[in-house]
Scaffold this active site. Sequence first.
Site, PDB file in Angstrom:
ATOM      1  N   HIS A 142       0.830  -1.204   0.000  1.00 59.01           N
ATOM      2  CA  HIS A 142       0.000   0.000   0.000  1.00 59.01           C
ATOM      3  C   HIS A 142       0.865   1.253   0.000  1.00 59.01           C
ATOM      4  O   HIS A 142       2.073   1.182   0.225  1.00 59.01           O
ATOM      5  CB  HIS A 142      -0.940   0.017   1.216  1.00 59.01           C
ATOM      6  CG  HIS A 142      -2.098  -0.925   1.093  1.00 59.01           C
ATOM      7  ND1 HIS A 142      -2.031  -2.237   1.514  1.00 59.01           N
ATOM      8  CD2 HIS A 142      -3.344  -0.757   0.585  1.00 59.01           C
ATOM      9  CE1 HIS A 142      -3.191  -2.834   1.277  1.00 59.01           C
ATOM     10  NE2 HIS A 142      -4.009  -1.955   0.718  1.00 59.01           N
ATOM     11  N   LYS A 146      -0.728   4.837   4.518  1.00 56.63           N
ATOM     12  CA  LYS A 146      -1.601   3.874   5.204  1.00 56.63           C
ATOM     13  C   LYS A 146      -1.031   3.565   6.581  1.00 56.63           C
ATOM     14  O   LYS A 146       0.140   3.210   6.711  1.00 56.63           O
ATOM     15  CB  LYS A 146      -1.746   2.591   4.386  1.00 56.63           C
ATOM     16  CG  LYS A 146      -2.741   1.602   4.983  1.00 56.63           C
ATOM     17  CD  LYS A 146      -3.017   0.456   4.028  1.00 56.63           C
ATOM     18  CE  LYS A 146      -3.984  -0.558   4.622  1.00 56.63           C
ATOM     19  NZ  LYS A 146      -5.313   0.024   4.921  1.00 56.63           N
TER      20      LYS A 146
END
EC number: 1.17.1.8
Length: 252
Positions: A142, A146
């Site tokens: 990600h 995040k």
Amino acid sequence: MTKVILSGCSGKMGKMISQSVNNFEGLSIVAGIDKFKDESLKYPIFENITECDVNADVVLDFSRPDALDSLLSYSKDNNLPVVLCTTGYSKEQLDKIDEYSKIVPVFHSANMSIGINLINNILKDISAMLYENYDIEIIEKHHNQKVDAPSGTALLLGNTIKDSIKEDTVFNKGRNGIKKREKNEIGIHAIRGGSIVGEHEVIFAGAGEIIELKHTALSREVFAMGALKACEYMAGKNNGLYTMDDVIKSKN
């Protein structure tokens, strides 16, 4: 017309949902909840959902785990279905979601992508069969903003595998040090960097061959579309806990 209150409206996913709702003739966003008021959004924004006095049919949340209590209370007080798309909930919060689903309609999914949920269903069918002769590892990637790791989706996939296998298995989150891999391990590895929207790979590594299931999200729009489909589905539903599986089955 199904009217939606969008919690987390000024975030990246909130803005994408505000754009994507134009693809749905039967949906409209009538209010937003966010401490940051984005003037480009065409609906009233409240800092806290308790301040919201706009009539609606569904509450959609793409914010942070600490908003859960107020969202569930608002849903209960106003008899509204709530669609929870936020990740990073604690075990206590997940228990609270289960508890509230007995008195209000609650949708909860760790990933709003149709593709991820199809992979999850495949894992239910193949994990027990492959476990004996294959080592299982999960890799998720990600963007660098995040905050939770492993991702909720990686844990969703991992728990599906665990639940499918009769033997006791354990997660090894981020293998480190000098230690032999145990047979009952399911490795989960998190990568954070750049602007990666989301990538999940499940690896079954055997003697002489590797089987891989992989999903790559190229845009946040895939999650926005899934969330809005969930809102369509949840409008008028009875009390209970619903998932993306229910949405997928309703389209068949």
